[in-house]
Every structure is written in structure tokens, then in C-alpha cells.
Design a protein around this motif. Structure first.
Motif: not given
Length: 395
Positions: A229-230, A239, A242, A267
Motif C-alpha cells: 500500500t501507499r 487516505n 488505505q 507500506s
């Protein structure tokens, strides 16, 4: 003992008598109105005469007459010369022909253009217009943007507000719900409250989307499925998708009873993804032994494809990928299978819910809508090759 002389009333008693009379006629009018609304007297039914009501209630004829006049003024009763008073047919509420809807978005890039298009198209088709404001993920600008919309005279608001990274998101939502116009939240809700969440909202089921992605990879034969994930650099701009993706992934891994030895979820921030073109993230994923991964979002999945290629790892033969968002997944070197939220439909439904609230008022039920994303199968997961092999062998 001399009798005390009474002071002049100066009109006080008369005012009190008038107030009492006003209360009596209003009470009678309210009682009759409730009976009419409840259907005790149906539309077209003749009501008792003023004389009959005066006798039944013990009120003066003047008081009863004022109650009838009040009901006539409210459109609940009609008088017909020589016939009496009757329950009136419900009057059609005069609707505004053109509502102005305020829309607050964090930005108009990537995720939101299709959402905004859905809102605009639905409003336009129903004779309403749109006033847009953005706050660029800057919480300090959010209230000013909302006030701008209110000052513009909007009739209702579709809001995508900041809720993550706040000490008290419930308090923030309470503030938004207390605004002087109806509010529909878009892609935001208070999931942790469960049935205690009384907001009107239209959201993507991001947990469900991530869950379905893991199940899809599992059906293709993968037993070690990673998650990349970012992360966000600032808590204020985190965000909310997420956390939902992580929760959906975890739920699927647990439901399938897949291996949990070692870490399978990783991440990094956007700059970290860019700094080495996903080399570090690929190294973590390869070290975990994963043969497949769900990657949030498309850009990161495309970077991971590049890193895999540089290390001689083939997609999808050696590593199957599913990206999350479907914004540019089809443009990757190997087109990405992607979880695709229904962005346009989200906008349409948010606009529809708000227009219903504006036209129906309290008679409108509370809408809390979740749309589960679909999976768009392309080349990166290997499903097409499996189907081709199955067809070749008559499977």
C-alpha cells in the motif's frame, strides 16, 4: 377595616383573557389537524358544524370559528357555501424548479473526475445546478470551502470531508450534520459506530473490494498473497481507503486460513515508492515468498511491474498482481487487473439521495448506501491464461 381600593388593571386582565382565547382556538385547530392527518376524517368528509363543535367542546362559537378559519388558511379544510366545511384534498407542494447543490471535494484529480461527472449529469437531468469547491486535502481550508458554498446560497451539500487523522471524527461529523442545509457524505462514513452512524452517505465498500481481490487470486491457485500500500506522509491527509483495503485483505486472509508466517503486508509513502522505483518494495515482497499481491494503487502496481521485470520476475507467470483503483491500470506495460470502484455511479447516487431529501423532507428515509467495487480482469493476474488453457483442454 376599610376595603382596599383595587388598582386599575391597565389592560392586563384583558390581555390575559385574549391570550387564553388564542390558546383555546389553537388547541382546537391542532386537535382537528391531527385527526385529519391521521385519517380520522378522510378527504371530502364533511366536518361537524361550528355549532355542533361548540356544544361538544364547551367552547364559544367565536373560538370554534377561529379554529376553522385557521384550518382553512392551512389548506386542510374547505368551506362550501350552504353545504358546510369539508376535509380538503392534499395540496401539491410547490417544488423549486432549480436546486443549487454544493459539492466539496478534496481535489479534482484521478479519483474524483468520474464522481463529479456522475453528480453533474444527474443534477442537470433534473434541472438542478452545481457549485464546486475544493480544499486540496488541507484540513485548515475545509471549513472556509464549506462556508463559501453556503454563502453561494446552495440548497444542499455533497461533502467529501476529512475524517481520518482527527482526534474526534464523530464530533466533526456532528458539526457537518448541523449545517443549515441537508448534507450527504460521499466516500466518508463513521464505520466504527455501526448502527450509531446516523449520517446520510454513499460510499464504496473498499473492504469488500480488497476482500474480493484476495479471493480472486486464491481461486487462481495462490496461497501466499501479499499486500503493498501507499501510506500517507501527514496524518491530516491520510487516505481513508488505505485502512479499508488493509481490513478487507486481512479479513480474506483470515477467512481462507492462509499462511501468516512472517510479514506479507508492506507500506511506503509516495516519495519512497518513487525514490527507488519500487525496488525496495519488490525486495520486501520477494522476501516474503509471495506469488501474488494486491497493490494499492495503480501507479504503485505499475512501478512494481517495472521492478519485477528488472529482476527477471515475470508478470503474471511468476508474480500475479491486482491493483486497487482502476484509474490508469489499463495503461501499464502489462495491463493490470484492477479493483474498480463505481465512481460515476457513486456521484449519480449521491446527487439522487440529496435531491430526494430536498424534495421529500422528513418523509424521505435515511439513505446509507455502499457500492461494492467490481474486479476488471486484464493480463496481470493470469486469469486470462488460465481460461485459455482450460478452453484448450476442454475444461
Amino acid at each position: 377595616m376599610p376595603k382596599r381600593k383595587q388598582e386599575p388593571d391597565s389592560g392586563g386582565a384583558a390581555l390575559r383573557d385574549t391570550a387564553k382565547a388564542n390558546l383555546k382556538f389553537q388547541d382546537l385547530s391542532d386537535d382537528l389537524r391531527r385527526d385529519i392527518i391521521a385519517g380520522t376524517w378522510a378527504v371530502g368528509t364533511k366536518l361537524p358544524t361550528e355549532q355542533q363543535l361548540a356544544a361538544e367542546t364547551g367552547l364559544s362559537l367565536t373560538t370554534v370559528r377561529r379554529a376553522f378559519e385557521d384550518l382553512v388558511g392551512k389548506g386542510l379544510v374547505v368551506r362550501r357555501q350552504g353545504a358546510g366545511s369539508f376535509v380538503a384534498a392534499p395540496q401539491r407542494t410547490q417544488k423549486r424548479s432549480r436546486f443549487v447543490i454544493g459539492v466539496l471535494l478534496p481535489d479534482t484529480q484521478l479519483y474524483y473526475p468520474r464522481v463529479l461527472q456522475g453528480i453533474e449529469e444527474h443534477l442537470s437531468a433534473r434541472g438542478a445546478s452545481l457549485q464546486l469547491s475544493t480544499y486540496h486535502y488541507d484540513f485548515t481550508r475545509e471549513n472556509a470551502s464549506i462556508q463559501f458554498l453556503l454563502d453561494a446560497g446552495v440548497d444542499g451539500l455533497i461533502l467529501v470531508p476529512t475524517l481520518t487523522g482527527l482526534e474526534n471524527p464523530q464530533q466533526r461529523v456532528a458539526e457537518l450534520m448541523a449545517l443549515p442545509v441537508p448534507v450527504v457524505l460521499l466516500e466518508r462514513s463513521l464505520d466504527d459506530l455501526g448502527p450509531g452512524d446516523l449520517t446520510e452517505h454513499v460510499c464504496s465498500d473498499h473492504q469488500g473490494g480488497a476482500y474480493d481481490a484476495v479471493m480472486h487470486l486464491h481461486r487462481l491457485g495462490h496461497r501466499k498473497i501479499g499486500l503493498l500500500t501507499r501510506a500517507n506522509e501527514a496524518a491530516r491527509s491520510s487516505n481513508p481507503t488505505q485502512a479499508a483495503v488493509i481490513a478487507g485483505y486481512t479479513a480474506a486472509i483470515t477467512a481462507l486460513g492462509l499462511e501468516t508466517d512472517g510479514r506479507m503486508a508492506f507500506s511506503a509513502t509516495k516519495p519512497e515508492w518513487e525514490a527507488d522505483q519500487a525496488e525496495h518494495m519488490f525486495g520486501l515482497l520477494a522476501g516474503s515468498g509471495a506469488t501474488a499481491a494486491l497493490v494499492f494503487g495503480d501507479r504503485e502496481a505499475a512501478l512494481l511491474e517495472g521492478a519485477a521485470s528488472r529482476h527477471g520476475v515475470r508478470v503474471p507467470e511468476d508474480l500475479a498482481l491486482v491493483s486497487y483503483d482502476d484509474e490508469m491500470a489499463d495503461l501499464a506495460r502489462i495491463p493490470l487487473t484492477a479493483v474498480s470502484p463505481a465512481k460515476h455511479r457513486l456521484g449519480v447516487m449521491a446527487a439522487d439521495v440529496l435531491l430526494r431529501r430536498l424534495t421529500e423532507g422528513d418523509a424521505c428515509p435515511l439513505y446509507q448506501i455502499r457500492l461494492r467495487p467490481r474486479i476488471v480482469v486484464r493480463d496481470s493476474c493470469g486469469a486470462k491464461r488460465c481460461e485459455a488453457r482450460s478452453a484448450a483442454f476442454g475444461g
